[in-house]
Design a protein around this motif. Structure first.
Motif, PDB file in Angstrom:
ATOM      1  N   ASN A 186       0.856  -1.184   0.000  1.00  0.00           N
ATOM      2  CA  ASN A 186       0.000   0.000   0.000  1.00  0.00           C
ATOM      3  C   ASN A 186       0.896   1.239   0.000  1.00  0.00           C
ATOM      4  O   ASN A 186       1.736   1.397   0.891  1.00  0.00           O
ATOM      5  CB  ASN A 186      -0.908   0.028   1.232  1.00  0.00           C
ATOM      6  N   THR A 187       0.704   2.098  -0.993  1.00  0.00           N
ATOM      7  CA  THR A 187       1.530   3.295  -1.119  1.00  0.00           C
ATOM      8  C   THR A 187       0.651   4.522  -1.290  1.00  0.00           C
ATOM      9  O   THR A 187      -0.292   4.506  -2.084  1.00  0.00           O
ATOM     10  CB  THR A 187       2.476   3.183  -2.330  1.00  0.00           C
ATOM     11  N   PHE A 188       0.964   5.575  -0.538  1.00  0.00           N
ATOM     12  CA  PHE A 188       0.247   6.844  -0.663  1.00  0.00           C
ATOM     13  C   PHE A 188       1.267   7.971  -0.776  1.00  0.00           C
ATOM     14  O   PHE A 188       2.253   8.017  -0.036  1.00  0.00           O
ATOM     15  CB  PHE A 188      -0.653   7.089   0.555  1.00  0.00           C
ATOM     16  N   GLU A 189       1.029   8.901  -1.710  1.00  0.00           N
ATOM     17  CA  GLU A 189       1.892  10.058  -1.889  1.00  0.00           C
ATOM     18  C   GLU A 189       1.043  11.312  -2.014  1.00  0.00           C
ATOM     19  O   GLU A 189      -0.020  11.290  -2.630  1.00  0.00           O
ATOM     20  CB  GLU A 189       2.744   9.909  -3.158  1.00  0.00           C
ATOM     21  N   PHE A 190       1.545  12.382  -1.436  1.00  0.00           N
ATOM     22  CA  PHE A 190       0.875  13.683  -1.560  1.00  0.00           C
ATOM     23  C   PHE A 190       1.940  14.759  -1.718  1.00  0.00           C
ATOM     24  O   PHE A 190       2.977  14.722  -1.054  1.00  0.00           O
ATOM     25  CB  PHE A 190       0.015  13.994  -0.339  1.00  0.00           C
ATOM     26  N   ALA A 191       1.691  15.703  -2.609  1.00  0.00           N
ATOM     27  CA  ALA A 191       2.630  16.811  -2.813  1.00  0.00           C
ATOM     28  C   ALA A 191       1.863  18.101  -3.012  1.00  0.00           C
ATOM     29  O   ALA A 191       0.827  18.129  -3.677  1.00  0.00           O
ATOM     30  CB  ALA A 191       3.523  16.538  -4.023  1.00  0.00           C
ATOM     31  N   THR A 192       2.353  19.155  -2.416  1.00  0.00           N
ATOM     32  CA  THR A 192       1.783  20.480  -2.619  1.00  0.00           C
ATOM     33  C   THR A 192       2.895  21.416  -3.089  1.00  0.00           C
ATOM     34  O   THR A 192       4.069  21.234  -2.727  1.00  0.00           O
ATOM     35  CB  THR A 192       1.150  21.027  -1.319  1.00  0.00           C
ATOM     36  N   SER A 193       2.544  22.387  -3.909  1.00  0.00           N
ATOM     37  CA  SER A 193       3.557  23.270  -4.460  1.00  0.00           C
ATOM     38  C   SER A 193       2.983  24.665  -4.656  1.00  0.00           C
ATOM     39  O   SER A 193       1.774  24.854  -4.747  1.00  0.00           O
ATOM     40  CB  SER A 193       4.091  22.730  -5.792  1.00  0.00           C
ATOM     41  N   ALA A 194       3.880  25.615  -4.748  1.00  0.00           N
ATOM     42  CA  ALA A 194       3.518  26.997  -5.060  1.00  0.00           C
ATOM     43  C   ALA A 194       4.489  27.499  -6.112  1.00  0.00           C
ATOM     44  O   ALA A 194       5.699  27.245  -6.017  1.00  0.00           O
ATOM     45  CB  ALA A 194       3.574  27.874  -3.813  1.00  0.00           C
ATOM     46  N   GLY A 195       3.961  28.186  -7.122  1.00  0.00           N
ATOM     47  CA  GLY A 195       4.820  28.638  -8.207  1.00  0.00           C
ATOM     48  C   GLY A 195       4.461  30.011  -8.719  1.00  0.00           C
ATOM     49  O   GLY A 195       3.357  30.520  -8.478  1.00  0.00           O
ATOM     50  N   GLY A 205       5.257  10.833   1.674  1.00  0.00           N
ATOM     51  CA  GLY A 205       4.964   9.521   1.128  1.00  0.00           C
ATOM     52  C   GLY A 205       4.977   8.465   2.214  1.00  0.00           C
ATOM     53  O   GLY A 205       5.804   8.497   3.135  1.00  0.00           O
ATOM     54  N   SER A 206       4.047   7.523   2.119  1.00  0.00           N
ATOM     55  CA  SER A 206       3.941   6.447   3.101  1.00  0.00           C
ATOM     56  C   SER A 206       3.703   5.129   2.372  1.00  0.00           C
ATOM     57  O   SER A 206       2.904   5.076   1.434  1.00  0.00           O
ATOM     58  CB  SER A 206       2.797   6.724   4.080  1.00  0.00           C
ATOM     59  N   SER A 207       4.402   4.076   2.786  1.00  0.00           N
ATOM     60  CA  SER A 207       4.192   2.764   2.181  1.00  0.00           C
ATOM     61  C   SER A 207       4.299   1.672   3.236  1.00  0.00           C
ATOM     62  O   SER A 207       5.102   1.767   4.169  1.00  0.00           O
ATOM     63  CB  SER A 207       5.215   2.510   1.062  1.00  0.00           C
ATOM     64  N   ILE A 208       3.474   0.653   3.075  1.00  0.00           N
ATOM     65  CA  ILE A 208       3.463  -0.495   3.987  1.00  0.00           C
ATOM     66  C   ILE A 208       3.476  -1.774   3.149  1.00  0.00           C
ATOM     67  O   ILE A 208       2.689  -1.909   2.206  1.00  0.00           O
ATOM     68  CB  ILE A 208       2.236  -0.486   4.905  1.00  0.00           C
ATOM     69  N   ARG A 209       4.360  -2.690   3.496  1.00  0.00           N
ATOM     70  CA  ARG A 209       4.417  -3.988   2.822  1.00  0.00           C
ATOM     71  C   ARG A 209       4.062  -5.097   3.806  1.00  0.00           C
ATOM     72  O   ARG A 209       4.593  -5.151   4.919  1.00  0.00           O
ATOM     73  CB  ARG A 209       5.802  -4.239   2.229  1.00  0.00           C
TER      74      ARG A 209
END
Length: 208
Positions: free
Chosen positions: A59-68, A84-88
């Motif tokens: 199970n893998t979850f990723e989140f990213a926020t940015s400003a430009g 990012g978080s992952s569990i095996r």
């Protein structure tokens, strides 16, 4: 070996197009991206993978926020931060877990900045830090992780209103290098290329 992959991003992509078609068309003036504009974005990715031959589940979850900030009508420079978080698990027993935080910079080029629907390419470089935990029967060991990464992405934006749009992007080319502080001479490097939709990220963009 049979592998099953389920992705929340596939559903998100369908919802993106469905939502976009339900809103009224914005004006030509609203579509135009101009220099000196400020943007804020958020992208998320979830992946579930099961390998039946070994009874392994990831199970893998990723989140990213940015400003430009747009330095011209086509070019955006900015900063990015992510988690990012992952569990095996093997046979429903947790064998490893990762929690990684990242920060870096990116540049994005828009091919059609004057249209409601715009493609872009993005190049990003990030530094990552976090922890990896390895489980073995009744014991566990946690290691600090430090690394750098680079990515070239392709994506698009659909403007629903003057200030809000929906966004999708995937990494076609990526490089990562990481070291584990608690393990001597322990390091990992990776290089991927291709249009794998498991790298698809769905999110939103706000124009200030």
């Amino acid at each position: 070996m049979k592998t099953t992959i389920k992705k929340a991003s596939y559903l998100g992509l369908i919802l993106l197009f469905a939502t976009a078609t339900t809103f009224a068309q914005i004006t030509d003036a609203d579509k135009e991206i101009k220099s000196n504009s400020l943007f804020v974005t958020g992208l998320a990715n979830y992946k579930y993978q099961k390998i039946k031959a070994t009874n392994q589940k990831d199970n893998t979850f990723e989140f990213a926020t940015s400003a430009g900030y747009f330095v011209s009508n086509n070019v955006l420079f900015g900063a990015i931060a992510g988690y990012g978080s992952s569990i095996r698990k093997v046979a429903d027993v947790k064998v490893s877990e990762n929690n990684i935080y990242s920060a870096g910079a990116f540049a994005r080029y828009f091919y059609t900045p004057h249209k409601q629907y715009s493609f872009f390419n993005e190049v990003s470089v990030v530094y990552a830090h976090g922890e990896s935990t390895f489980y073995e029967e009744t014991t566990s060991q946690t290691a600090s992780v430090d690394g750098i990464g680079g990515e070239i992405s392709l994506g698009f934006i659909y403007w629903i209103s003057k200030h809000f749009g929906l966004q999708a992007a995937y990494a076609g080319l990526a490089y990562t290098s990481a070291s584990f502080d608690e393990f001597e001479n322990s390091a990992a490097q990776g290089f991927t290329i291709g249009g794998d939709l498991t790298n698809l990220k769905i999110g939103a963009i706000i124009r200030l």
